[in-house]
Design a protein around this motif. Structure first.
Motif: not given
Length: 285
Positions: A238-252
């Motif tokens: 939420e704090k790093g959100a911005g136009p163009g942002v690509v978010v890295l998360s993991h599902d494994a």
């Protein structure tokens, strides 16, 4: 095909495709996507006797018109502009608007991936899943569900090695085997590649291009791999959100229950803030 049909098809492809580009430095590498809003998504399947986790194949929808989304048969895929041999990965979206991309690495994992897919479907959102071949071959049903739900499936190598420690032939094998299983199960070869740990080398870029994939990094690391707590992960997004942002998360790759709970919190917050969570498109000739 008549001239009128050719003209109509060309207009569809031109209007729906998006141009990709990369800047001269890693910090400003970007990719572009179309500005059109999402078309209606397929309706959620009704509950069956198999239980809430059961899913039947979804009907095709306008959103998943394959030529526009960058997917299609081998014959159509030859019309794609071939991937260039790049020196850097794309790191963010370009263009106008409050657009963001959510990406999930290392899966699919039957413990966490289904919940993530459920949350994305609940909010009518498409994401990118960078899968490892050794996981995909064990959980083909989840790969098929990603395809049915309209998500983009990318290549994350076969066994998630540190590419800089491998020979060129081993790097090629890691990438090629994964592309093969994705194409076999998903129905289409992957158009995007992400290096494990975000560590790239010249061989990865070269083989990625030979396999017709573009390299994608990320703008914002959720650090969910450190398991800091769902609240901390959500707050970081939420704090790093911005136009163009690509978010890295993991599902494994570990216990990703925190990642699931965090997504359930931050995704509606992003949408309520006016962000369009989307996926990148590939360019047509």
């Amino acid at each position: 095909m008549t001239k009128a049909q050719m003209f109509t098809r060309r207009r569809l492809l031109t209007g729906g495709a998006a141009l990709l580009g990369a800047a001269g430095t890693v910090g400003t590498a970007a990719l572009l996507i179309g500005d059109g809003g999402p078309a209606p998504a397929p309706a959620r399947p009704a509950a069956t006797a198999a239980g809430p986790g059961a899913h039947k194949p979804l009907e095709s929808s306008a959103y998943r018109l394959r030529p526009i989304a960058g997917y299609g048969s081998r014959r159509r895929r030859r019309t794609l502009v071939r991937a260039a041999v790049r020196r850097e990965p794309f790191l963010k979206l370009g263009g106008r608007g409050r657009k963001m991309v959510l990406t999930f690495d290392d899966g699919p994992d039957p413990r966490f991936t289904p919940d993530i897919l459920d949350i994305l479907r609940d909010h009518d959102v498409r994401a990118m899943f960078f899968v490892c071949g050794e996981m995909a071959v064990q959980h083909k049903d989840l790969l098929r569900r990603m395809a049915h739900d309209g998500h983009v499936v990318g290549n994350h190598t076969w066994s998630h090695p540190l590419l800089t420690t491998l020979s060129r032939s081993r790097i090629h094998t890691e990438m090629a085997r994964t592309s093969e299983i994705i194409e076999k199960v998903h129905g289409e070869p992957p158009l995007w590649f992400r290096a494990p740990y975000g560590v790239w080398n010249r061989a990865a870029f070269r083989f990625g291009a030979e396999l017709d994939m573009e390299p994608l990094g990320w703008t914002l690391d959720t650090l969910d791999w450190r398991t800091p707590g769902a609240g901390a992960i959500a707050e970081r997004v939420e704090k790093g959100a911005g136009p163009g942002v690509v978010v890295l998360s993991h599902d494994a790759g570990g216990d990703r229950s925190q990642s699931v709970r965090a997504l359930r919190r931050y995704l509606p917050a992003l949408l309520d803030s006016g962000y369009h969570v989307t996926v990148p498109l590939r360019t047509y000739a």
